[in-house]
Structures are given as structure tokens and as C-alpha cells.
Design a protein around this motif. Structure first.
Motif, PDB file in Angstrom:
ATOM      1  N   ARG A  31       3.158  -1.901   1.946  1.00  0.00           N
ATOM      2  CA  ARG A  31       1.852  -2.381   1.481  1.00  0.00           C
ATOM      3  C   ARG A  31       0.979  -1.236   0.953  1.00  0.00           C
ATOM      4  NH1 ARG A  31       2.254  -7.565   2.811  1.00  0.00           N
ATOM      5  NH2 ARG A  31       3.379  -8.130   4.676  1.00  0.00           N
ATOM      6  N   VAL A  32      -0.132  -1.614   0.349  1.00  0.00           N
ATOM      7  CA  VAL A  32      -1.071  -0.653  -0.231  1.00  0.00           C
ATOM      8  C   VAL A  32      -1.496   0.387   0.811  1.00  0.00           C
ATOM      9  CG1 VAL A  32      -3.396  -0.370  -1.191  1.00  0.00           C
ATOM     10  CG2 VAL A  32      -1.990  -2.254  -1.933  1.00  0.00           C
ATOM     11  N   GLY A  33      -1.550   1.634   0.382  1.00  0.00           N
ATOM     12  CA  GLY A  33      -2.017   2.715   1.241  1.00  0.00           C
ATOM     13  C   GLY A  33      -0.937   3.401   2.045  1.00  0.00           C
ATOM     14  N   GLU A  34       0.244   2.781   2.130  1.00  0.00           N
ATOM     15  CA  GLU A  34       1.311   3.412   2.906  1.00  0.00           C
ATOM     16  C   GLU A  34       1.848   4.626   2.154  1.00  0.00           C
ATOM     17  OE1 GLU A  34       4.330   1.057   4.887  1.00  0.00           O
ATOM     18  OE2 GLU A  34       3.092  -0.732   4.604  1.00  0.00           O
ATOM     19  N   LYS A  35       2.091   5.689   2.905  1.00  0.00           N
ATOM     20  CA  LYS A  35       2.671   6.896   2.347  1.00  0.00           C
ATOM     21  C   LYS A  35       4.175   6.845   2.602  1.00  0.00           C
ATOM     22  CE  LYS A  35       0.596  10.805   2.747  1.00  0.00           C
ATOM     23  NZ  LYS A  35       0.048  12.090   3.234  1.00  0.00           N
ATOM     24  N   LEU A  36       4.952   6.909   1.527  1.00  0.00           N
ATOM     25  CA  LEU A  36       6.408   6.851   1.638  1.00  0.00           C
ATOM     26  C   LEU A  36       6.995   8.248   1.462  1.00  0.00           C
ATOM     27  CD1 LEU A  36       7.127   3.646  -0.473  1.00  0.00           C
ATOM     28  CD2 LEU A  36       6.723   3.845   1.991  1.00  0.00           C
ATOM     29  N   VAL A  37       7.830   8.636   2.399  1.00  0.00           N
ATOM     30  CA  VAL A  37       8.512   9.925   2.338  1.00  0.00           C
ATOM     31  C   VAL A  37       9.990   9.646   2.136  1.00  0.00           C
ATOM     32  CG1 VAL A  37       9.063  12.066   3.557  1.00  0.00           C
ATOM     33  CG2 VAL A  37       6.818  10.984   3.870  1.00  0.00           C
ATOM     34  N   ALA A  38      10.508  10.074   0.988  1.00  0.00           N
ATOM     35  CA  ALA A  38      11.928   9.896   0.668  1.00  0.00           C
ATOM     36  C   ALA A  38      12.651  11.217   0.862  1.00  0.00           C
ATOM     37  CB  ALA A  38      12.089   9.406  -0.765  1.00  0.00           C
TER      38      ALA A  38
END
Length: 148
Positions: free
Chosen positions: A101-108
Motif C-alpha cells: 500500500r501507499v507509503g510502504e518502503k520496499l527493499v529489494a
């Protein structure tokens, strides 16, 4: 101990420096083509990128992130770790595990698990602050031996 006295820059400044160093190592993809912010890169081995989901990345009705943004982050990171001047995605086996969802920080995080000939087998795992939200197994194909 105070960071200033030790000459250690603040976290944001360190991340910015790391990102710049990572962009300078790119081979198979231009830095402008990387989705998310590339913060670490060891060409031929591994890489890390961060992306924050914004309002323009989600579906209007459900407010869940559009799948192609999450895939694009992982795919461009996989291309970034390839140790070749040019490469393409040969195979992608992907799994979306949790809605984002909006605002989530994704670390790949990408890791080259095997190289056979001109093929790179790369696993990418993407997490939010709590859990794994996406994973992919890519076979990236180097184009350097095609003679074109």
C-alpha cells in the motif's frame, strides 16, 4: 560518541554516497532505467534497491500497489547485477505474497546464485518493514556473445 567528531556522515548522507557509488558500477542497464533507488551493487554478485510506494503507483479502487511497479523494481535490480555490457530478461518466475500500500518502503535484494555460459540465475526478494511481499527467480541473458 559524536558522529561529527569521528567524521561519520549522517545516515541519509551515507546512503546517498552508497547510491552514487552503486550507479557508477552499472553495466547492463542505465542508472535512469533502474526503478527505485539503487543503494548497493556488487556487479556479478548482489545488489539492493529501495522504493517507496506513492499514491500514483496504486490502484484507485483498492489502494493496492500496481504489480508492475514491484516487478519493475526487482527486474531492473536483476539487470543491474549482471556482469555484462548488455542483457535481457530470459525467464521470470515471480510470486506476489502480500498486498503493498501507499507509503510502504520496499527493499529489494538481488543475489546471483549461478552463472552458466551467458545466463545469470538471480533471485530477488522484496520486503516491506515487516515481511517478504514479493520474490522472483530470474534468468538474465547476457547479449555480449551474440556477435551483433
Amino acid at each position: 560518541m559524536d558522529r561529527l567528531e569521528l567524521g561519520i556522515p549522517e545516515l541519509r548522507e551515507r546512503i546517498k554516497q552508497m547510491a552514487e557509488e552503486a550507479r557508477n558500477k552499472l553495466q547492463a542497464i542505465a542508472s535512469t532505467d533502474v526503478i527505485g533507488e539503487l543503494i548497493d551493487l556488487e556487479v556479478g554478485k548482489s545488489g539492493i534497491s529501495i522504493m517507496t510506494v506513492t499514491a500514483d503507483m496504486v490502484l484507485e479502487k483498492t489502494q493496492v500497489a500496481r504489480a508492475h511497479y514491484i516487478f519493475a523494481q526487482a527486474n531492473s535490480l536483476a539487470l543491474a547485477v549482471v556482469d555484462a555490457p548488455a542483457a535481457v530478461t530470459g525467464v521470470a518466475n515471480i510470486k506476489y505474497k502480500v498486498p503493498v500500500r501507499v507509503g510502504e518502503k520496499l527493499v529489494a535484494k538481488a543475489e546471483v546464485v549461478r552463472k552458466r555460459g551467458n545466463k545469470y540465475f538471480i533471485w530477488v526478494k522484496t520486503r516491506n518493514d515487516v515481511e517478504e511481499v514479493f520474490r522472483a527467480k530470474f534468468i538474465m541473458v547476457s547479449l555480449e556473445h551474440e556477435g551483433r
